[in-house]
Enzyme design. Structure first.
Site, PDB file in Angstrom:
ATOM      1  N   HIS A 138       1.276   5.238   1.184  1.00  0.00           N
ATOM      2  CA  HIS A 138       0.843   6.296   2.101  1.00  0.00           C
ATOM      3  C   HIS A 138       1.034   7.607   1.394  1.00  0.00           C
ATOM      4  O   HIS A 138       2.036   7.839   0.753  1.00  0.00           O
ATOM      5  CB  HIS A 138       1.722   6.341   3.365  1.00  0.00           C
ATOM      6  CG  HIS A 138       1.569   5.169   4.261  1.00  0.00           C
ATOM      7  ND1 HIS A 138       0.835   5.217   5.408  1.00  0.00           N
ATOM      8  CD2 HIS A 138       2.078   3.921   4.185  1.00  0.00           C
ATOM      9  CE1 HIS A 138       0.906   4.048   6.014  1.00  0.00           C
ATOM     10  NE2 HIS A 138       1.662   3.243   5.298  1.00  0.00           N
TER      11      HIS A 138
ATOM     12  N   HIS B  21       0.849  -1.184   0.000  1.00  0.00           N
ATOM     13  CA  HIS B  21       0.000   0.000   0.000  1.00  0.00           C
ATOM     14  C   HIS B  21       0.888   1.240   0.000  1.00  0.00           C
ATOM     15  O   HIS B  21       2.033   1.200   0.403  1.00  0.00           O
ATOM     16  CB  HIS B  21      -0.976   0.009   1.180  1.00  0.00           C
ATOM     17  CG  HIS B  21      -0.315  -0.051   2.521  1.00  0.00           C
ATOM     18  ND1 HIS B  21       0.214  -1.226   3.042  1.00  0.00           N
ATOM     19  CD2 HIS B  21      -0.098   0.902   3.451  1.00  0.00           C
ATOM     20  CE1 HIS B  21       0.717  -0.973   4.233  1.00  0.00           C
ATOM     21  NE2 HIS B  21       0.555   0.311   4.507  1.00  0.00           N
TER      22      HIS B  21
END
Length: 93
Positions: free
Chosen positions: A93, A91
């Site tokens: 950020h 993922h």
């Protein structure tokens, strides 16, 4: 299931505000189909589409001043235990 404030979603990615933000504008962007990709060091040519979509979505989100972004943004992918990765799916950020 954890409640989330979704800021962007399409058939490839989901982006939502971090529930424990470390910055005034802290959004997570995750691929809906990660094709087995748990961290960046395990990526290969077959993951180019996933990685590209994450970065493009991040750029689009960072242009949204309504989310707290100003003139710039910091993009982070934590990778592995020494890189601060706490959740083992890729993922941004």
């Amino acid at each position: 299931e954890i409640p989330a404030t979704i800021v962007k979603e399409d058939r490839h990615i989901l982006a939502f505000k971090d529930i424990n933000p470390l910055a005034p504008a802290h959004v997570l962007v995750i691929p809906k189909d990660r094709n087995g990709l748990t961290n960046l060091r395990k990526s290969s040519a077959e993951h180019r589409d996933i990685l590209g979509r994450l970065l493009v979505a991040g750029g689009e989100i960072a242009n949204d001043s309504g989310l707290g972004f100003g003139d710039g943004a910091r993009f982070v992918i934590n990778d592995g235990p020494d890189g601060g990765q706490e959740v083992y799916h890729l993922h941004l950020h």
